[in-house]
Design a protein around this motif. Structure first.
Motif, short mmCIF file in Angstrom:
data_model
loop_
_atom_site.label_atom_id
_atom_site.label_comp_id
_atom_site.label_asym_id
_atom_site.label_seq_id
_atom_site.Cartn_x
_atom_site.Cartn_y
_atom_site.Cartn_z
N LEU B 36 0.90 -1.03 0.14
CA LEU B 36 -0.14 -0.13 -0.07
C LEU B 36 0.94 1.35 0.66
O LEU B 36 0.75 1.68 -0.92
N LEU B 37 1.88 0.64 0.80
CA LEU B 37 3.10 2.29 1.48
C LEU B 37 3.29 2.70 -0.42
O LEU B 37 3.11 3.77 -0.93
N GLY B 38 3.94 1.88 -1.13
CA GLY B 38 4.56 1.62 -2.63
C GLY B 38 3.38 2.64 -3.70
O GLY B 38 3.78 2.84 -4.25
N LEU B 39 2.07 1.82 -3.42
CA LEU B 39 1.00 2.09 -4.95
C LEU B 39 1.44 3.31 -4.49
O LEU B 39 0.97 3.95 -5.28
N ALA B 40 0.29 4.12 -2.88
CA ALA B 40 0.86 5.09 -2.66
C ALA B 40 1.85 6.25 -2.95
O ALA B 40 1.77 7.00 -3.37
N GLY B 41 3.07 6.06 -2.32
CA GLY B 41 4.33 6.26 -3.50
C GLY B 41 4.04 6.84 -4.77
O GLY B 41 4.57 7.86 -5.12
N ALA B 42 4.35 5.69 -5.63
CA ALA B 42 3.99 5.77 -7.01
C ALA B 42 3.15 6.66 -7.41
O ALA B 42 3.42 7.14 -8.78
N MET B 43 1.95 6.62 -7.02
CA MET B 43 0.95 7.50 -7.48
C MET B 43 1.17 8.85 -7.28
O MET B 43 1.04 9.74 -8.22
N LEU B 44 1.61 9.75 -5.62
CA LEU B 44 2.20 10.76 -6.05
C LEU B 44 2.93 10.96 -6.75
O LEU B 44 2.91 11.91 -7.76
N ILE B 45 4.73 10.39 -6.81
CA ILE B 45 4.83 10.65 -7.83
C ILE B 45 4.88 10.49 -9.24
O ILE B 45 5.43 11.52 -10.05
N SER B 46 3.93 9.82 -9.99
CA SER B 46 3.71 9.63 -11.27
C SER B 46 2.91 11.08 -11.51
O SER B 46 3.06 12.14 -12.19
N ALA B 47 2.03 11.40 -10.95
CA ALA B 47 1.47 13.23 -10.02
C ALA B 47 1.65 14.01 -10.39
O ALA B 47 1.52 15.17 -10.93
N LEU B 48 3.28 14.01 -10.28
CA LEU B 48 4.16 15.00 -10.21
C LEU B 48 4.63 14.89 -11.24
O LEU B 48 4.80 15.95 -12.18
N THR B 49 5.38 13.99 -11.85
CA THR B 49 6.54 13.67 -13.09
C THR B 49 5.31 13.15 -14.30
O THR B 49 6.59 12.82 -15.09
N TYR B 50 4.42 13.04 -14.49
CA TYR B 50 3.58 12.29 -15.39
C TYR B 50 4.47 12.42 -17.14
O TYR B 50 4.23 12.13 -18.19
N ARG B 51 4.22 14.35 -16.98
CA ARG B 51 4.67 15.14 -17.67
C ARG B 51 5.78 14.63 -18.66
O ARG B 51 5.92 14.50 -19.63
#
Lengths: 110, 170, 91
Positions: B36-51
């Motif tokens: 769960l921690l990994g999923l939350a972190g991955a989604m947060l980082i991808s929201a910041l950097t998907y561009r």
């Protein structure tokens, strides 16, 4: 663990260790036998790429845990990018410094 | 505007799942909390950097999202030619013939990533080193040049690699 | 069988590194020295990974990964510096 799988891993790892030894030694031999930096670069790529890559493959096969195996896998993936980049930089340096490359026994016009 | 929002959402989920996969690889823990921690972190980082990672337009996806089936074919083909040319270099070191030359040729590949991959893999196999990649024009130092003809040299160096790369990335 | 072979690998790698250092010292031109440095960086990566596996610590493999990624940046700086220097010498 399944004994067949265990022995398959062992034998494959031994084969890749053998590759590591053969390519490493012959690349180092070529480093001293070839006459100029261009061809030494080719010989060194056998040591620094093929031999090290075989070693990494063997270590991947006998890795004790998933954490280690995945790290070695990622190291191999980056090695496939970083090692050609290193030889490319050196070859480009040689090219720009205008060093002519070795042309053995020039019989026909090329 | 709707299609654009949908595409942004797809970009976010795609890069987030790739990050999550990397997290699974690196932590290699099995507890639910770690997942769960990994999923939350991955989604947060991808929201910041998907561009950064995926292109603005949907049509650009094929240009750098590799086709997974052909990636397997590429790896098999690459390791085969890798060991074959390594043995050839070993033969030269032990006294075999060689003809080092610098040759030029063109590539048919369209996308920048595929061209970069072609140059990278040409250098990766011992015996050939890419000196320069200018648009679609490659300069290669070749250790076993049996021809100076442009197209023939190109076909001999690329031998099938270009076709597979064209299927992986267009 | 590989358990007995694995502790030998660092010594083999050290022997390889020693032979390559010889080339680095006697190499007549700058290109030869760069080639030897390239070989050294590959062998050092292998050494780090083997040590990590022998000691059973994943942390060492992370060190090897960072070394792998930043290894060629050092080369780039080095070659760039040498090119600029040789350009400055004979313009």
């Amino acid at each position: 663990m399944n004994p067949i799988l265990f022995w398959a891993r062992e034998v494959l790892a031994l084969l890749f260790f053998l590759f590591f030894l053969v390519f490493g030694l012959s690349g180092l031999l070529g480093l001293f036998r070839f006459p100029d930096p261009w061809s030494r670069l080719q010989a060194s790529s056998v040591t620094s790429t093929t031999s090290v890559f075989s070693l990494l493959t063997a270590l991947l096969l006998i890795a004790p845990s998933w954490a280690m195996a995945s790290r070695i896998l990622i190291i191999m993936a980056f090695f496939m990018i970083s090692s050609p980049t290193g030889s490319h930089i050196i070859a480009r340096f040689l090219w720009f410094s205008g060093l002519p490359h070795w042309m053995p026994e020039e019989k026909d016009k090329g | 505007m709707r299609a654009r929002t949908l595409w942004n959402l797809i970009r976010w989920v795609l890069s987030g799942s790739v990050f999550f996969l990397v997290w699974l690889f690196f932590s290699s823990e099995t507890s639910l909390f770690a997942h769960l921690l990994g999923l939350a972190g991955a989604m947060l980082i991808s929201a910041l950097t998907y561009r950064v990672f995926l292109a603005d337009h949907e049509a650009g996806l094929r240009y750098f999202f590799p086709n997974p089936i052909w990636v397997v074919v590429l790896i098999v083909r690459l390791s085969w030619s890798f060991y074959l040319s390594s043995f050839r270099i070993v033969g030269t070191i032990l006294g075999g013939p060689c003809r080092p030359r610098i040759v030029h040729f063109r590539t048919r590949l369209k996308s920048d990533l595929a061209r970069f991959a072609l140059a990278n893999f040409i250098t990766w196999t011992p015996g050939t080193i890419t000196l320069d990649l200018d648009d679609d024009h490659l300069t290669v130092f070749w250790f076993y040049a049996d021809t100076a003809h442009r197209r023939l040299a190109g076909e001999k160096i690329k031998e099938g690699l270009e076709g597979i790369l064209g299927k992986v990335w267009v | 069988m590989t358990q007995f072979l694995l502790p030998l690998i660092p010594w083999i790698l050290l022997a390889f590194i020693g032979i390559t250092l010889l080339r680095l010292i006697i190499g007549p031109s700058l290109g030869d020295r760069l080639v030897a440095l390239n070989v050294l960086s590959g062998l050092a990566l292998g050494f780090l990974v083997v040590q990590g596996l022998l000691q059973g610590r994943e942390l060492y493999l992370d060190v090897a990964l960072v070394y792998d990624i930043f290894g060629f940046l050092g080369f780039l700086a080095f070659a760039f510096f040498l090119k600029n220097k040789s350009n400055g010498d004979n313009p």
